[in-house]
Design an enzyme around this catalytic site. Structure first.
Site, PDB file in Angstrom:
ATOM      1  CE1 TYR A   1      -4.358  -0.724  -0.377  1.00 23.23           C
ATOM      2  CE2 TYR A   1      -3.801  -2.536   1.096  1.00 23.23           C
ATOM      3  CZ  TYR A   1      -4.668  -1.942   0.206  1.00 23.23           C
ATOM      4  OH  TYR A   1      -5.856  -2.570  -0.119  1.00 23.23           O
TER       5      TYR A   1
ATOM      6  CG  ASP B   1      -6.721 -33.509   4.459  1.00 28.85           C
ATOM      7  OD1 ASP B   1      -7.122 -33.797   5.608  1.00 28.85           O
ATOM      8  OD2 ASP B   1      -7.079 -32.480   3.851  1.00 28.85           O
TER       9      ASP B   1
ATOM     10  CD  GLU C   1      -3.583 -30.865   4.839  1.00 29.11           C
ATOM     11  OE1 GLU C   1      -4.057 -30.335   3.815  1.00 29.11           O
ATOM     12  OE2 GLU C   1      -3.491 -32.097   4.971  1.00 29.11           O
TER      13      GLU C   1
END
Length: 407
Positions: free
Chosen positions: A150, A288, A236
């Site tokens: 910014y 996973d 995770e």
């Protein structure tokens, strides 16, 4: 019309013995082995042609930037344009070093010239980033990557552009990105049996509420790390992390819970690396059962290709894959409705992983991946909730720990 086939009700495996002395026996054996491992003798590792960055104090970072600007000014005074020699961070300029179990950057570089029409904007962005970093390090303050963006939105246009050039700047200077005092917003979380000082303030992660503490972006401000944990459980996703945190899993089995909420940020990777190095306890991963879970694990262990120049401070070798593994789907009789078919993209990612050095060095990992690709089935950690919402904390993880079922 044929009668509708009834789905089998998930039959939950029997509850485990929860005596910590029994459950943690194999963890303690793993910890004892870890304590006997000698650090890699860097003198025996061939890093010729490799670019290895080192942490630098703020004054040295400022001096390096000033030297680049002096060279640019001298070039302009000679009637020439100025340029930067920027190390290439492409995949072709990287190499996996087996002895270190991480990706490192080679020495190839490319010229970024203000006189080149195709490079003029990126060169201007890099010059602006160097200027902003110089201001930050000389003032001794930290800013976020969003703050940096910014300061000059019209030049940067997209934050992805200023972020990428920030990594180029760190690599050009020859230091980790953290030394530039520009950080990402907090993302990772930690809870459990660990205490440390953060900029002089004592932090006890057993007393930070249900979700724990946000891992601070300023890892350099953390000191005096202490813990009675037996292991670190790297999770995770935040959904599984929240379940473990709410059940106070770390009190029953002394451990530290960490999550990067999916793809980890730099601060989470640095924090995990420091914990492993200073506490010398095993790190067990709970991800996973799909190619992307293993890909995320690879980022923690061997580093990401985008930041291979800073792999030394961002990687944690020898993380054990605890679960959820493809073999667990049948071992725990996970019902069909909880298994998902792999997409073509999943299959392609799995095949790519089977070519990666960090996978090939572990035959058991290869076997698990091949099994996944053969069955074309995947499952998320949350699939274990089919047996009950507290199955993970009361059965699955205690059994895994007791059996030493990690690879």
């Amino acid at each position: 019309m044929a009668p509708k086939k009834k789905q089998k009700k998930a039959a939950a495996p029997e509850a485990e013995i929860l005596d910590p002395e029994v459950v943690l026996k194999e963890v303690r054996r793993c910890r004892a082995l870890l304590a006997t491992q000698k650090p890699v003798d860097m003198s025996t590792v061939d890093l010729s042609g490799m670019r290895v960055v080192d942490a630098m104090p703020a004054d040295d970072v400022a001096y390096a930037i000033e030297a680049l600007f002096v060279a640019a000014a001298e070039s302009i005074m000679r009637g020439e344009s100025f340029k930067f020699d920027v190390p290439s961070r492409s995949a072709t300029n990287q190499r996996y070093v087996r002895e270190l179990d991480r990706i490192v950057l080679k020495h190839n570089a490319s010229e970024r010239s203000f006189a080149n029409v195709g490079q003029v904007r990126k060169t201007a962005i890099m010059t602006r980033v160097f200027s902003l970093v110089h201001e930050v390090v000389t003032k001794g303050i930290h800013v976020t990557k969003r703050d940096l963006f910014y300061t000059d939105v019209k030049l940067f246009k997209k934050q992805e552009e200023s972020d990428a050039v920030l990594d180029d700047a760190a690599c050009t200077i020859g230091c980790p990105r953290s030394c530039l005092n520009v950080v990402a917003a907090d993302k990772g979380l930690v809870v459990g049996r660990v205490q440390f000082d953060e900029d002089g303030d004592p932090i006890d992660c057993t007393r930070m509420g249900v979700t724990g503490k946000a891992i601070p972006a300023y890892i350099d401000k953390i000191s005096n790390i202490r813990s009675d944990a037996e292991f670190i459980l790297l999770v995770e996703k935040d959904a599984a992390y929240n379940r473990l945190a709410e059940d106070r899993f770390y009190n029953q089995f002394p451990c530290i819970l960490i999550t990067g909420k999916g793809q980890p940020d730099v601060a989470t990777r640095m924090f995990l690396s420091r914990l492993k190095a200073e506490l010398k306890i095993p790190v067990l991963a709970f991800v996973d059962s799909d190619p992307y879970g293993l890909k995320i694990l690879s980022v923690y262990m061997s580093g990401s290709k985008a930041m291979s120049y800073d792999a030394n401070s961002l990687t944690t070798p020898d993380i054990k894959w605890l679960g959820l593994r493809p073999s667990d789907l049948d071992a725990y009789n996970l019902p069909d409705q909880c298994r998902l078919p792999m997409t073509p993209k999943d299959i392609e990612m799995g095949k790519q992983l089977l070519k990666e050095d960090f996978v090939l060095k572990n035959k058991q990992w290869v076997k698990e991946l091949e099994r996944m690709l053969h069955t074309k089935q995947k499952a998320e950690i949350q699939a274990l909730s089919a047996f009950g919402f507290q199955f993970v904390t009361q059965v699955y993880l205690p059994r895994k720990l007791r059996q030493g079922d990690w690879i």
